[in-house]
Design a protein around this motif. Structure first.
Motif, PDB file in Angstrom:
ATOM      1  N   GLN A  81      69.055  35.950  79.553  1.00  0.00           N
ATOM      2  CA  GLN A  81      69.642  37.203  80.013  1.00  0.00           C
ATOM      3  C   GLN A  81      68.714  38.380  79.715  1.00  0.00           C
ATOM      4  O   GLN A  81      68.626  39.326  80.516  1.00  0.00           O
ATOM      5  N   ARG A  93      65.882  38.061  82.334  1.00  0.00           N
ATOM      6  CA  ARG A  93      66.296  37.900  83.729  1.00  0.00           C
ATOM      7  C   ARG A  93      65.837  39.028  84.649  1.00  0.00           C
ATOM      8  O   ARG A  93      65.465  38.759  85.806  1.00  0.00           O
ATOM      9  N   PRO A  94      65.828  40.303  84.232  1.00  0.00           N
ATOM     10  CA  PRO A  94      65.365  41.353  85.150  1.00  0.00           C
ATOM     11  C   PRO A  94      63.921  41.169  85.617  1.00  0.00           C
ATOM     12  O   PRO A  94      63.526  41.736  86.646  1.00  0.00           O
ATOM     13  N   ASN A 130      67.140  37.017  92.914  1.00  0.00           N
ATOM     14  CA  ASN A 130      67.796  37.791  91.866  1.00  0.00           C
ATOM     15  C   ASN A 130      68.035  39.214  92.348  1.00  0.00           C
ATOM     16  O   ASN A 130      67.098  40.012  92.461  1.00  0.00           O
ATOM     17  N   ALA A 131      69.289  39.525  92.618  1.00  0.00           N
ATOM     18  CA  ALA A 131      69.629  40.855  93.134  1.00  0.00           C
ATOM     19  C   ALA A 131      69.417  41.942  92.083  1.00  0.00           C
ATOM     20  O   ALA A 131      69.331  43.127  92.431  1.00  0.00           O
ATOM     21  N   GLN A 132      69.339  41.559  90.808  1.00  0.00           N
ATOM     22  CA  GLN A 132      69.157  42.530  89.732  1.00  0.00           C
ATOM     23  C   GLN A 132      67.698  42.601  89.241  1.00  0.00           C
ATOM     24  O   GLN A 132      67.416  43.174  88.191  1.00  0.00           O
ATOM     25  N   ALA A 133      66.780  42.029  90.005  1.00  0.00           N
ATOM     26  CA  ALA A 133      65.381  42.036  89.582  1.00  0.00           C
ATOM     27  C   ALA A 133      64.833  43.462  89.525  1.00  0.00           C
ATOM     28  O   ALA A 133      65.091  44.271  90.427  1.00  0.00           O
ATOM     29  N   LYS A 134      64.069  43.753  88.488  1.00  0.00           N
ATOM     30  CA  LYS A 134      63.460  45.076  88.365  1.00  0.00           C
ATOM     31  C   LYS A 134      62.407  45.275  89.445  1.00  0.00           C
ATOM     32  O   LYS A 134      62.223  46.385  89.964  1.00  0.00           O
ATOM     33  N   PRO A 179      61.817  43.395  92.868  1.00  0.00           N
ATOM     34  CA  PRO A 179      62.212  42.357  93.826  1.00  0.00           C
ATOM     35  C   PRO A 179      61.035  41.852  94.645  1.00  0.00           C
ATOM     36  O   PRO A 179      60.051  42.571  94.858  1.00  0.00           O
TER      37      PRO A 179
END
Length: 226
Positions: free
Chosen positions: A183, A186-187, A209-213, A215
């Motif tokens: 967790q 994960r970003p 990953n929609a929350q990637a710092k 993308p």
């Protein structure tokens, strides 16, 4: 075998090495891959010396198969083990799309036998996210074992099961900190791409990953989906 590729294989591993047939075939069918091996000959030679058993050789083949896959599209250039400006371990590949859009690509292979595949994949996810460069788009490629790896339609369920293991790592064979480590890192993870065994690499499932710092660019995702 062409003289050019024959001489290259002789220098890298020798024609009798188990990896030679794949290098032979890929070099003959892809001029870009052959040029990539030539420009990274010392790294290829070092890697070959470091792998002594068949499983480790397949790990290395999986790595090379991903490079070949990107190089099959002229829009991509590939750098082998690029240096990180901030130091630390580099990714397996630095990939640039259309000369201006960089991403880091890390490749690993799940070996057959032992723990269940979802446990193995969860362990890889936890271990790898901390190694990813924090300031770039990152793709993690996971090659599944040919004997008991899932086919299309089941790979997404495998990844979902691995995420479930990480969400409840304390009740799994993983170290209790594995879920927390994932967790935290994960970003940094732009996407996970599950692929088939390296001999004939095929994409099985792509998780974004929609929350990637940072993308992955849409055009790169379309390439991976194709």
């Amino acid at each position: 075998m062409s003289t050019r590729s024959e001489r290259l294989i002789e220098r890298v591993c020798g024609p009798g090495h188990p990896l030679a047939p794949s290098l032979h075939h890929w070099g003959l069918t892809s001029g870009a891959f052959l040029a990539f091996v030539e420009s990274n000959e010392s790294k290829f030679r070092r890697k070959v010396r470091q792998v002594g058993d068949p499983a480790a050789q397949l790990d290395l083949l999986a790595e090379w198969a991903v490079a070949r896959h990107f190089l099959a599209d002229r829009r991509f250039t590939v750098q082998y083990e690029p240096r990180r400006a901030e130091g630390g371990r580099s990714a397996d590949f630095g990939v640039t799309f259309k000369t201006h859009t960089p991403l880091q690509v890390e490749v690993t292979r799940l070996r057959a036998g032992g723990s269940a595949l979802d446990i193995k994949l969860a362990r890889v996810l936890s271990d790898k996210v901390g190694q990813l460069a924090p300031g770039s788009a990152n793709l993690l490629v996971v090659s599944l074992p040919p004997d008991d790896g899932p086919l299309e339609g089941a790979a997404d369920a495998l990844l979902a099961a691995a995420f479930k293991v990480l969400n409840n790592a304390a009740a799994s064979p993983l170290p209790p900190e594995a879920g927390r480590d994932f967790q935290r890192g994960r970003p940094r993870l732009g996407a996970v791409w599950l692929v088939s065994d390296p001999a004939e690499l095929r994409g099985l499932h792509l998780w974004v990953n929609a929350q990637a710092k940072h993308p992955l660019p849409a055009e790169v995702l379309r390439f991976l989906y194709s």
